[in-house]
Design a protein around this motif. Structure first.
Motif, short mmCIF file in Angstrom:
data_model
loop_
_atom_site.label_atom_id
_atom_site.label_comp_id
_atom_site.label_asym_id
_atom_site.label_seq_id
_atom_site.Cartn_x
_atom_site.Cartn_y
_atom_site.Cartn_z
N LEU A 246 0.79 -1.25 0.02
CA LEU A 246 0.04 -0.03 0.03
C LEU A 246 1.01 1.27 0.12
CD1 LEU A 246 -3.26 -0.61 2.24
CD2 LEU A 246 -3.04 -0.24 -0.16
N TYR A 249 2.42 1.78 -3.50
CA TYR A 249 1.36 2.00 -4.52
C TYR A 249 0.76 3.67 -4.26
CZ TYR A 249 0.97 -2.69 -5.98
OH TYR A 249 1.24 -4.01 -6.53
N GLY A 250 0.68 3.89 -2.76
CA GLY A 250 0.46 5.21 -2.32
C GLY A 250 1.51 6.16 -2.97
N THR A 251 2.84 5.92 -2.94
CA THR A 251 3.81 6.68 -3.49
C THR A 251 3.69 6.79 -4.91
OG1 THR A 251 5.17 5.46 -1.77
CG2 THR A 251 6.52 7.09 -3.43
N ALA B 86 -6.21 3.94 -7.11
CA ALA B 86 -5.89 3.64 -5.76
C ALA B 86 -6.79 2.69 -5.16
CB ALA B 86 -6.13 5.05 -4.88
#
Lengths: 583, 624
Positions: A246, A249-251, B86
């Motif tokens: 996470l 992916y957030g980065t 996301a």
């Protein structure tokens, strides 16, 4: 601890250096590739320059091949260094154990020494190898990727200021919280194993009392306990991966958002943005690798400690006090006389009770001495002091008129032959085992010793005779046969003192008597000490010692003791009643 | 007895790498365990598919992101697209967490089930099984083998499936993005597979060499360290060093070769992947000049970096899986070993006798026991044991007892005398049916012991063995092992009967003192007293005392003797003893030699026979 282990890695210092350099170069070259890729996108595609693309492509392949070469170099050097270090360390540890006295061995216990030589060293050599490959690679990757990312866009790299601390916090939080869980997991595993061990050891008791169900319940309780703990521990570990994913992916999304705006504004090229993704993945992967290495190292540190403990153990008995004889060579016992001068001894220096207390004794050379006494009366301890297997705490033990510590252990033990209570034969043929007594023994001498130990009768029945293979631990012979072979091995030394510590317990009475008769002719001049349970084994001895509570409570011949010693009478009486049938 | 303390066997660390013999069969058995979690597994499969799809799909989103939003500068659209991205990533992470969590549950409960079954099964195995397997060997089923199975179920199983899914998904998406570039990747993949195959097969060969050398060096270490004291006594240190040096160096060389090849795999695969990346970049770049599909290229590059990973991972997991299957195979071997046969139907019950002598079954504690036959009739338990032409050997082809016949009348004390190996212990082991006889019959109160349920048979016999075994727990727990529902008062009464009460009260916590390590803090005599107390607590109608005092010195012996005499009063007792004082008052004395009873009778009978016993006894008479 490092000082104990490093010397064994030192011969491979150059290999280690080369390996570290290789891993670092491999990582750097790998990271250059995405940078070239961004040129292809931003210059080649943007300008429609085909030859530029091809040239840059060729450069990438060259970089990949270079990285491959360094990678292979790292594989070779790390293997050579790791395995070589392991072999050196194992050998140093093993050689050091060879200098241990009995008390040193007992302090560690045999099983623990074996683990420290096998599992622990194995773990250390693998750790060195893996850290040469990964420990350098991960930080180099991390630093270079960060460096390149910052060079691509300083502004965009601000994202790392948030992402990196977050990731570090999560990783360390997990390491800290799972640590105790895994320790408790180990405890629960030990508890479960204890139930199995006791069950195996006491299986006859379990079956006699029909306690299978009770044992099952006991096991089920520990098993459930272990299951619950491992569910909690592993349940925690699996959070690790998704959380890291996470963050990564957030980065990526953050980079897309801010980077995308920069690309549109023209402050960042599209190719650089794509390269940026690659580095993000690389940085996060390296961090995960670092956390894995930490996990591995905690185990390695424990192993290193255990090995260092063995290496720093000081041998309890050394040749420090040895004197030279008239011929300039180390002194040698003149004859088989033995003296104990106010000797006291205990195995554990902290224990308050003596195992042997103020024992004084003179045994003339060539005599036969029988030693009787109950379990724990100190018989074995008494004779163990003669070949200096243990050191007396007070008083002096003399062999051939000189204190035992004035001889080298080698010279002393050449003259004093002892057949231990728990005796061992080793893998190999019977001949190889007997030659331990005297490597130069002729065929004739071998058979003479076997005859004296009454081993000839079963050896002749074996098709391959002396060349019969014993199998590991001498499994191919019975208990009584093993004892007779051990006696033959001891006789072959032609010792000045022969000690038998309850060495004929599995041999029948008649054979026992025959062996003793052979001693009288074969080892006429040797002093013979015989520890026995049976009065008949010591009845004809020149001197019989009766031991109780670490003291010699009576001494004399059979006839004398029968008159004076009540313990001796008791023992004799009880054994006459059927004991003599008990072979 | 100390066998379980051994370190690793000759196969040592990493020794799990042994080829399983029957992969399919073993997997089938494992599947039966996993079968209990069908729903869980279905959920895992679903989650795996979703999480793999998210991983693969997430990368695809790069294409529209770049092409449709970033390059044209559509920021509201970019924000929307990133939100979708996301969402996909979060979904993927949640699913991956979900399936790992469920897999942990499945694997840990399955492993716990296997452990429980293994232990439970072991309780039913005959003594013969424990005679022929070392404790170390059996312990390693619990430690090493179950550990590898657990590891494989925990990690390898899931990652193998997820790798396969991701790999297929990635290839599919690559095809969608660009069939031409996929062709380039395929070419690299073929090269990669070839490398895996060649390095792999050489590496496996060297690995086998390494394991063999490791086994030799570990075996040598174990043997030498075990025999270290003998080495010292014989000044054999030099030869021991030399023997070790040879094996140590052989192992070092084999291990270096094996590790070099194993270590080559990672850089080879990684950098081949980079070459693939480079070629893709070139070809993709050339194509992009025409199509302008920059986002497609970015997405494809992302895929081409991912596609090699599953192959590397699978090749790593295969070894773990193989050793897990080999471990499971060894576990199932024990589970499938033949158990003790117990076809007996007759059970031991409490009974009460009325004035007329008829028995009725009761449920409260009485001191009368009876055998309940399947037809409902009761036979009083009297302790009448008869051997009728019994033939027995531990191995079928080596007979220990030849045609032994004997009888013990109820309430009598029967003694066995004879040299070690004459078969005394064997006879008592046959009464409680630890072993199966090969010929003849053994009857108990007129019933063939084969018809009596083993549990009942053994409950009727109390045994005190020469080797004392205590369990970790309090002193009271150890005595209560004889009868689990005994009250504290009963436990103490049993200890008093055995004469153990005195020393127990002197222990730091009395009856609550915790014993560990087989009661290592107690003396041999004290341990034996606890053993006797345990038998007393069981209060069995028949007692077997197997050299219960032989390893104890004379003084402790007198102490125990009183306890023994109290325990023996009023019961049928089989005694194997050294001391004639115990034997003399026996109703029947059997003199055993080489598996045959050569003399029998009571003390005076035997004296008048003027045989072996007479010889012994007259020796005593002269003495006294």
């Amino acid at each position: 601890m490092r000082n104990k282990l490093w010397p064994h890695a030192r011969p491979y210092a150059l290999w280690i250096l080369a390996g570290v350099a290789c891993s670092a170069m491999e990582a750097v070259f790998e990271l250059l590739i995405p940078l070239v890729m961004s040129d292809i996108v931003d210059v080649g595609i943007a300008n429609g320059d085909q030859s530029y693309i091809l040239r840059k492509g060729a450069l990438m392949i060259v970089l990949a091949v270079a990285s491959l070469c360094f990678g292979l170099g790292a594989a070779v050097t790390s293997s050579v260094a790791g395995m070589g270090f392991g072999a050196n360390l194992r050998r140093a540890e093993y050689d050091h154990i060879q200098t241990f006295a009995f008390s040193n061995i007992e302090r560690f216990s045999t099983a623990s020494l074996v683990t420290r030589l096998t599992n622990d060293v194995h773990n250390l050599q693998m750790s060195l190898m893996m850290s040469m490959r990964l420990m350098v690679r991960a930080p180099v990757m991390l630093v270079s990727a960060l460096f390149f990312s910052i060079r691509i866009s300083y502004r965009l790299s601000n994202i790392f200021l948030v992402a990196l601390p977050l990731l570090l916090a999560v990783v360390s939080f997990l390491l800290v919280t799972t640590g105790p869980l895994f320790r408790s997991l180990q405890e629960k595993t030990d508890a479960l194993n204890l139930v199995v061990q006791e069950n195996l050891a006491g299986i006859r008791v379990v079956k006699s009392f029909v306690r299978g169900d009770h044992e099952r319940e006991k096991f089920a309780e520990r098993n459930n306990d272990l299951k619950d703990t491992s569910l909690r521990a592993f349940g925690k570990v699996v959070i690790n991966m998704p959380i890291m994913m996470l963050i990564v992916y957030g980065t990526i999304i953050a980079v897309m958002w801010f980077g995308g705006q920069m690309v549109y504004a023209g402050t960042l090229e599209a190719g650089k943005l794509i390269t940026y993704f690659t580095y993000i993945t690389q940085i996060m992967m390296s961090l995960m690798m670092v956390s894995m290495i930490f996990m591995m190292l905690t185990r390695t540190v424990a192993c290193a400690k255990r090995v260092a403990e063995v290496l720093s153990e000081t041998p309890a008995i050394t040749d420090g006090g040895a004197e030279t004889g008239a011929d300039g060579l180390p002194a040698e016992p003149a004859d088989g006389s033995i003296d104990f001068d106010h000797v006291s001894f205990k195995y554990n220096t902290e224990s308050s009770e003596w195992i042997l207390e103020d024992v004084s004794l003179h045994i003339p050379s060539g005599s036969t001495v029988g030693i009787l006494g109950g379990t724990g009366s100190g018989k074995t301890s008494l004779v163990s002091l003669i070949p200096r297997l243990y050191e007396a705490d007070r008083g002096t033990v003399l062999v051939g008129g000189r204190p035992v510590n004035t001889y080298t252990m080698e010279r002393l033990r050449e003259s004093v032959s002892m057949v231990l209570q728990k005796n061992t034969l080793f893998t190999g043929t019977i001949r190889e085992n007997l030659l331990w007594g005297n490597p130069q023994a002729t065929e004739e001498e071998l058979w003479a010793a076997c005859r004296a130990a009454c081993a000839d009768e079963f050896l002749e029945r074996m098709p391959e005779g002396l060349d019969t293979d014993l199998g590991q631990g001498g499994v191919n012979v019975s208990g009584g046969q093993k004892q007779r072979l051990c006696i033959a091995r001891a006789i072959l030394k032609q010792p000045k003192v022969l000690i038998l510590d309850d060495s004929t317990s599995a041999v029948d009475t008649a054979t026992d008597a025959k062996i003793r008769a052979a001693f009288a002719t074969e080892l006429k001049d040797a002093t013979k000490l015989i520890i026995a349970q049976r009065v008949t084994s010591v009845q004809e001895a020149d001197l019989i010692l009766v031991m109780d509570g670490g003291k010699i409570v009576a001494r004399g011949t059979h006839a004398e003791l029968m008159k004076t010693c009540s313990i001796y009478q008791e023992v004799y009486q009880s054994q006459q009643e059927g004991g003599s049938m008990d072979g | 007895m100390a066998k379980h303390e051994h370190g690793p066997g000759p196969h040592g660390p990493g020794g799990g790498f042994r080829k399983p013999k029957n992969i399919r069969g073993t997997l089938g058995k494992l599947m039966r365990y996993l079968g209990r979690y069908k729903l869980h597994l279905a959920l895992v499969a679903a989650l795996l598919i979703v999480s793999s799809a998210c991983t693969v799909g997430g990368s695809y989103l790069i294409r529209p992101l770049i092409n449709d939003y970033i390059l044209p500068g559509d920021f509201p659209g970019l924000a929307r697209m990133l939100a979708v991205m996301a969402l996909v990533y979060v979904l993927g992470a949640v699913c991956s967490f979900g399936y790992s969590r469920i897999m942990v549950h499945i694997s840990q409960t399955t492993v716990a089930n296997i452990r429980a079954d293994l232990f439970s099964r072991m309780q039913d195995l005959p003594l013969k099984f424990f005679d022929t397997h070392t404790h170390g060997e059996l312990m390693s089923r619990y430690t090493n083998d179950i550990e590898t199975v657990s590891e494989a179920l925990n990690n390898s199983f899931g990652s193998l499936i997820s790798c396969t899914l991701t790999f297929t998904g990635t290839i599919l998406m690559m095809l969608v993005l660009s069939p031409v570039l996929t062709l380039v990747t395929f070419a690299t993949l073929v090269v990669m597979l070839l490398v895996v195959k060649t390095i792999g097969s050489r590496s496996r060969r060297y690995f086998a060499d390494q394991q063999k050398a490791l086994g030799e060096v570990n075996g040598y270490i174990e043997e030498m360290i075990e025999g270290q004291k003998v080495i010292k006594v014989f000044n054999h240190e030099g030869a021991a060093r030399e023997g070790f040096r040879k094996r140590n160096e052989a192992y070092r060389d084999a291990a270096t070769r094996a590790q070099v090849f194993a270590g080559m795999m990672m850089p080879a695969m990684g950098n081949l992947n980079y070459i693939n990346y480079a070629v893709t970049c070139c070809v993709g770049g050339l194509l992009a000049i025409r199509t302008g599909d920059l986002g497609g290229l970015a997405a494809f590059l992302q895929y081409s970096r991912q596609v090699g990973q599953p192959i590397t991972q699978i090749s790593q997991q295969v070894n773990t899986l193989l050793s897990a299957v080999a471990g499971a195979e060894r576990i199932f071997e024990i589970m499938e070993a033949p158990t003790e046969t117990d076809e007996g139907k007759i059970r031991l019950v409490r009974a009460a006798e009325d004035e007329t002598g008829t028995l009725t079954r009761v449920h409260q504690d009485t001191n009368t026991w009876a055998w309940l036959k399947p037809d409902g009739t009761l036979v009083p338990l009297r302790g009448d044991v008869r051997f009728d032409h019994v033939v027995f050997g531990y191995d079928e082809d080596r007979t220990i007892l030849h045609d032994v016949s004997l009888f013990a009348k109820p309430g009598q004390k029967i003694a066995f005398v004879g040299s070690t190996g004459a078969g005394k212990t064997t006879i008592t082991s046959l009464i409680n049916r630890f072993y199966e006889i090969q010929g003849g019959t053994i009857t108990y109160d007129g019933l063939d012991v084969k018809d009596i349920a083993k549990e009942s048979l053994r409950r009727s016999l109390g045994v005190v063995l020469q080797d004392t075994h205590l369990f970790t727990g309090t002193v009271a727990d150890n005595i209560r092992y004889g009868r689990l529902d005994a009250t504290d008062e009963e436990v103490e009464a049993a200890a008093r009967l055995a004469g153990a009460d005195g020393f127990i009260r002197h222990l730091p916590q009395g009856y609550k003192t915790v014993l560990s390590g087989d009661g290592g803090s107690l003396s041999q005599g004290e341990r034996q007293l606890l053993n006797i107390a345990r038998a007393a607590c069981a209060n069995p109608p028949v007692l077997i005392l197997d050299e219960a005092t032989s390893s104890i010195d004379t003084r402790t012996e007198t102490l125990i003797e009183k306890g023994m005499d109290r325990l023996m009063a009023g019961r049928t007792v089989f005694v194997i003893a050294h001391r004639l004082s115990t034997v003399r008052n026996a109703k029947a004395i059997m003199v055993l030699e080489q598996g045959e009873i050569i003399e029998r009778g009571d003390h005076s009978d035997l004296l008048s026979q003027k045989g072996r016993y007479y010889q012994l006894y007259t020796g005593l008479a002269e003495l006294a």
